[in-house]
Design a protein around this motif. Structure first.
Motif, PDB file in Angstrom:
ATOM      1  N   VAL A   3     -34.423 -77.323  36.429  1.00  0.00           N
ATOM      2  CA  VAL A   3     -33.328 -76.204  37.078  1.00  0.00           C
ATOM      3  C   VAL A   3     -33.274 -75.170  35.723  1.00  0.00           C
ATOM      4  CG1 VAL A   3     -31.024 -75.909  37.637  1.00  0.00           C
ATOM      5  CG2 VAL A   3     -32.174 -78.019  38.301  1.00  0.00           C
ATOM      6  N   ILE A   4     -33.688 -73.944  36.071  1.00  0.00           N
ATOM      7  CA  ILE A   4     -33.624 -72.801  35.062  1.00  0.00           C
ATOM      8  C   ILE A   4     -32.346 -71.861  35.595  1.00  0.00           C
ATOM      9  CG2 ILE A   4     -34.811 -71.087  33.796  1.00  0.00           C
ATOM     10  CD1 ILE A   4     -37.429 -72.533  34.799  1.00  0.00           C
ATOM     11  N   ILE A  47     -36.367 -75.189  40.116  1.00  0.00           N
ATOM     12  CA  ILE A  47     -35.389 -74.548  40.798  1.00  0.00           C
ATOM     13  C   ILE A  47     -35.007 -73.468  39.792  1.00  0.00           C
ATOM     14  CG2 ILE A  47     -33.271 -74.615  41.932  1.00  0.00           C
ATOM     15  CD1 ILE A  47     -33.648 -77.521  42.577  1.00  0.00           C
ATOM     16  N   LEU A  48     -35.431 -72.106  40.317  1.00  0.00           N
ATOM     17  CA  LEU A  48     -35.068 -71.023  39.414  1.00  0.00           C
ATOM     18  C   LEU A  48     -34.183 -69.834  39.836  1.00  0.00           C
ATOM     19  CD1 LEU A  48     -36.793 -69.292  36.885  1.00  0.00           C
ATOM     20  CD2 LEU A  48     -38.227 -68.463  38.641  1.00  0.00           C
ATOM     21  N   ILE A  72     -41.887 -73.740  43.311  1.00  0.00           N
ATOM     22  CA  ILE A  72     -40.875 -73.123  42.637  1.00  0.00           C
ATOM     23  C   ILE A  72     -39.994 -72.533  43.810  1.00  0.00           C
ATOM     24  CG2 ILE A  72     -40.148 -70.904  41.353  1.00  0.00           C
ATOM     25  CD1 ILE A  72     -42.975 -70.967  39.715  1.00  0.00           C
ATOM     26  N   LEU A  73     -38.789 -72.907  43.786  1.00  0.00           N
ATOM     27  CA  LEU A  73     -37.646 -72.714  44.630  1.00  0.00           C
ATOM     28  C   LEU A  73     -36.850 -71.604  43.914  1.00  0.00           C
ATOM     29  CD1 LEU A  73     -36.005 -72.797  47.045  1.00  0.00           C
ATOM     30  CD2 LEU A  73     -35.107 -74.765  46.445  1.00  0.00           C
ATOM     31  N   ILE A  74     -36.710 -70.298  44.686  1.00  0.00           N
ATOM     32  CA  ILE A  74     -35.630 -69.173  43.873  1.00  0.00           C
ATOM     33  C   ILE A  74     -34.213 -69.556  44.305  1.00  0.00           C
ATOM     34  CG2 ILE A  74     -35.348 -66.947  43.720  1.00  0.00           C
ATOM     35  CD1 ILE A  74     -37.706 -67.717  42.213  1.00  0.00           C
ATOM     36  N   ARG A 108     -34.583 -78.072  51.464  1.00  0.00           N
ATOM     37  CA  ARG A 108     -35.841 -77.022  50.902  1.00  0.00           C
ATOM     38  C   ARG A 108     -36.552 -77.921  49.814  1.00  0.00           C
ATOM     39  NH1 ARG A 108     -35.234 -71.583  52.275  1.00  0.00           N
ATOM     40  NH2 ARG A 108     -33.579 -71.362  53.705  1.00  0.00           N
ATOM     41  N   VAL A 109     -35.884 -78.500  49.150  1.00  0.00           N
ATOM     42  CA  VAL A 109     -36.790 -79.240  47.906  1.00  0.00           C
ATOM     43  C   VAL A 109     -37.653 -80.227  48.758  1.00  0.00           C
ATOM     44  CG1 VAL A 109     -36.660 -81.028  46.070  1.00  0.00           C
ATOM     45  CG2 VAL A 109     -35.054 -78.938  45.844  1.00  0.00           C
TER      46      VAL A 109
END
Length: 224
Positions: A3-4, A47-48, A72-74, A108-109
Motif C-alpha cells: 500500500v503506497i 494499491i497506489l 496495480i490498483l489506483i 477489486r483486489v
C-alpha cells in the motif's frame, strides 16, 4: 500487498482491511520508498495513491512497468476522467476513487488476482497435484483435505511455478519474481525454500514428483 499512500489514516484503514482477509501488508508513503518495497517485497498487488509528496504516482507505474506486470490498483482522490485515463495508459490495472467502500476495494483486489492467474496461463484459480489442492486467488493450500501453512515467500514461489506448468523456470527468473531484481544471483534462497515446499507438499521430499530440479538451470512444476 503493498500500500503506497501518504495519508497515515487511510493507509492504516486499507492495511487493516487487507489483513482481515489474511494478506501480509507492507506500507510506503512516497514513490521512492514504494519503488524499493515493490522491488524487494514482490507484492501480489500494489494499491497506489497518485498524489504522493515526492513524485506523482504515475512515475511509480512507469518505473515498475519496466520490469514487472504485477497488478496495480489506483486509489486516488483524483476523479477527473483525464487523470484516470493517464493512470490506466501508464500501466495501472484498475482505478478506485476516494472515498471508497472496503467491500469494493477487496472485490477489486480479488478481480485483479483472478486476472493475473488467468493471464499466467492457468484456466482455473484452483490447481491440484498429488493430494494437494492450491487455491491461488484465496491463498489456501490443502494436502489430503487438511490445511497446510505456507509462508508468504513459499506461497509466492509455489504460485510462480504453478502458473507455468511444465515450463523450466531459471534461477534468475524465480529469484526476480519472488524476491525482486536485487536478489537475482542468490540462488541459495531457492534451494532453501524449494526444500520447504517439497517437505510440505511432496509424498517423498527426497524424490519429488511435482517440484522438479533442472540441474544447473532452475525448477519445473510437473502437474498430475
Amino acid at each position: 500487498m503493498l500500500v503506497i499512500e501518504d495519508e497515515k489514516d487511510i493507509r492504516g484503514f486499507v492495511r487493516t482491511s487487507l489483513e482481515s482477509e489474511g494478506w501480509h501488508v507492507f506500507e510506503a508513503g512516497t514513490v521512492a520508498t514504494g519503488l524499493v518495497e515493490a522491488g524487494t517485497r514482490k507484492p501480489d498487488v500494489v494499491i497506489l495513491d497518485l498524489g504522493l509528496p515526492d513524485r506523482d504516482g504515475l512515475l511509480f507505474i512507469q518505473e515498475v512497468r519496466k520490469w514487472s506486470e504485477l497488478p496495480i490498483l489506483i486509489l486516488s482522490a483524483r476523479t477527473e476522467e483525464p487523470d484516470k485515463i493517464a493512470a490506466l495508459d501508464a500501466g495501472a490495472d484498475d482505478y478506485l476513487t476516494k472515498p471508497f467502500g472496503v467491500g469494493e476495494l477487496l472485490a477489486r483486489v480479488r478481480a485483479l488476482l483472478r486476472r493475473r492467474v488467468k493471464a499466467a496461463g492457468v484456466d482455473a484459480q484452483v490447481v491440484t497435484f498429488g493430494d494437494n489442492r492450491i487455491d491461488l486467488v484465496n491463498r489456501m493450500v490443502e494436502r489430503a483435505g487438511k490445511p497446510v501453512h505456507l509462508t508468504p515467500i513459499e506461497f509466492r514461489l509455489l504460485s510462480v511455478l504453478l502458473t507455468h506448468p511444465g515450463k523450466v523456470l531459471t534461477h534468475r527468473l524465480l529469484l526476480r519474481e519472488v524476491w525482486g531484481p536485487s536478489h537475482s544471483e542468490q540462488s541459495h534462497y531457492l534451494r532453501i525454500y524449494m526444500g520447504h515446499l517439497r517437505h510440505k507438499l511432496e509424498a517423498d521430499s527426497t524424490q519429488p514428483m511435482h517440484l522438479i530440479t533442472e540441474a544447473g538451470v532452475g525448477y519445473r512444476f510437473v502437474p498430475g
